[in-house]
Scaffold this active site. Structure first.
Site, PDB file in Angstrom:
ATOM      1  N   HIS A   1       0.856  -1.182   0.000  1.00  0.00           N
ATOM      2  CA  HIS A   1       0.000   0.000   0.000  1.00  0.00           C
ATOM      3  C   HIS A   1       0.891   1.230   0.000  1.00  0.00           C
ATOM      4  O   HIS A   1       2.123   1.136   0.115  1.00  0.00           O
ATOM      5  CB  HIS A   1      -0.944   0.005   1.203  1.00  0.00           C
ATOM      6  CG  HIS A   1      -2.189  -0.804   0.982  1.00  0.00           C
ATOM      7  ND1 HIS A   1      -3.126  -0.473   0.029  1.00  0.00           N
ATOM      8  CD2 HIS A   1      -2.645  -1.934   1.595  1.00  0.00           C
ATOM      9  CE1 HIS A   1      -4.108  -1.361   0.051  1.00  0.00           C
ATOM     10  NE2 HIS A   1      -3.845  -2.261   0.993  1.00  0.00           N
TER      11      HIS A   1
ATOM     12  N   ASP B   1      -0.260   6.972  -3.403  1.00  0.00           N
ATOM     13  CA  ASP B   1      -1.475   6.693  -4.166  1.00  0.00           C
ATOM     14  C   ASP B   1      -1.816   7.792  -5.164  1.00  0.00           C
ATOM     15  O   ASP B   1      -2.116   7.510  -6.323  1.00  0.00           O
ATOM     16  CB  ASP B   1      -2.664   6.524  -3.217  1.00  0.00           C
ATOM     17  CG  ASP B   1      -2.744   5.125  -2.625  1.00  0.00           C
ATOM     18  OD1 ASP B   1      -1.997   4.241  -3.073  1.00  0.00           O
ATOM     19  OD2 ASP B   1      -3.560   4.928  -1.713  1.00  0.00           O
TER      20      ASP B   1
END
Length: 382
Positions: free
Chosen positions: A130, A160
């Site tokens: 992540h 992200d």
């Protein structure tokens, strides 16, 4: 209409950076058709979407890519697209028969956008991760935090969104521009670990020039300098100052009512602790709003630290129409701004299959072709 009006993008359902990339493309006028998985409550598929604002501006069809006809339907959709965006782990699309070689053979001008954490190859390519993992490996996470403290995750903005979705949107726009001249598409491999690293480019130069230290929280831009930091106010709120240049620093002192004669020199690192203590003590004497009034009109590089809700209500944001309300959800407006072909949010996030048939008609599919795709499992909202 937006500068990307007329561009057709096929998006395969994903989370985080992929939707953010396609939100940016849709905001700029691209016609983004989202290929959703069929709703399945057992798998957590089908949650409410009204607040999933990164899906704004799309239309949707549903398709099970593991079904017998799902791949054939996806191939047909890709033939009508200028670009596709997928966020599966490396090799997944290839195993389904939807890899770039096969799609580019059918649609030579196709821009094939791939969003992953580690990239399409390399020893970590197949590993899960992540945002926090990607920025950790890039060096960015180590640099964020206070002296003597632990690294602080900066939300999931660096990996992200800045290093992921925004990087892929830029890559797709570049590849689309090139394809218009060459007539050939290509693969855009956007890896969040590399995007996060790219965002730190300035610091690599500063490190080489011995103007940056790997010791966290001791540098000019990482809370090390007392004149580039946040301070608590009398009411428990916070303000931010970034008075780097001498003329701005001098203005800061004037607004704080401090004299240079009674303070260490701005760039005397040995005097930074004492300077910080003076600033902290002074900012605690007034509320945040009182400081805002005192700094009104100044060039001291001062700003109140606002919540998201407060940010949307700030006069500057209101004057520039920095936020929009779509589906009763306040959210940031499209950016950047264009003088002749401005972007816009065209619709709220779609429910699965919403307006998909309408999109296919506009993409040039005949009624018979749409019925054929439906027979292969392509679904539309009823």
């Amino acid at each position: 209409m937006g500068p990307l009006a007329g561009i057709r993008v096929l998006e395969f359902e994903a989370i985080g950076p992929g939707p953010f990339c396609n939100m940016m493309l849709a905001d700029m006028g691209a016609d983004v058709l989202l290929v959703d998985r069929p709703q399945d409550p057992r798998l957590g598929i089908g949650r409410e979407r009204w607040y999933d604002v990164m899906l704004r501006g799309r239309r949707s069809v549903t398709l099970d890519l593991k079904s017998a006809g799902g791949v054939d339907a996806a191939l047909a959709l890709a033939q009508g697209a200028d670009a596709i965006v997928e966020g599966f782990r490396p090799g997944v699309m290839e195993r389904m028969g939807l890899g770039p070689d096969r799609l580019l053979e059918r649609n030579p001008k196709l821009v094939y956008g791939r969003m992953t954490g580690w990239g399409q190859d390399g020893p970590l390519a197949a590993r899960a991760g992540h945002d926090i993992d990607y920025i950790a490996l890039s060096g960015a996470l180590h640099a964020i935090g206070r002296a003597g403290g632990e690294p602080v995750p900066p939300l999931n903005l660096v990996g992200d969104f800045g290093g992921g979705g925004m990087l892929l949107a830029f890559g797709i726009a570049c590849a689309l521009f090139e394809a218009q001249r060459s007539g050939k598409g290509q693969v855009v491999d956007a890896a969040m670990v590399e995007g996060a690293s790219l965002l730190t480019t300035m610091f690599w130069g500063m490190l080489a020039g011995k103007r940056w230290s790997d010791e966290r929280g001791t540098n000019v831009l990482d809370s090390g300098a007392p004149w580039y930091d946040t301070y608590a106010t009398k009411d428990g709120q916070f303000v931010a100052i970034g008075a780097i240049e001498p003329k701005f620093y001098d203005e800061l002192l004037v607004r704080l009512g401090l004299s240079t004669e009674s303070l260490p020199d701005q760039n005397d690192r040995a005097g930074w602790p004492a300077l910080r203590a003076r600033f902290a003590a002074e900012f605690r004497t007034r509320t945040r709003d009182e400081w805002c009034r005192l700094f009104e009109g100044s060039d001291a590089c001062f700003a109140p630290v606002l919540t998201f809700s407060e940010a949307a209500a700030h006069p500057h944001a209101i004057a520039r129409k920095g936020h929009v309300s779509v589906g009763n959800v306040t959210q940031p407006a499209p950016a950047p701004r264009f003088s002749r072909t401005p972007g816009a949010v065209r619709a709220a996030p779609p429910e699965r299959g919403a307006r998909g048939r309408e999109a296919l008609v506009e993409w040039g599919f005949t009624a018979e072709e749409i019925d054929g795709l439906a027979a292969h499992g392509l679904g539309f909202a009823t």
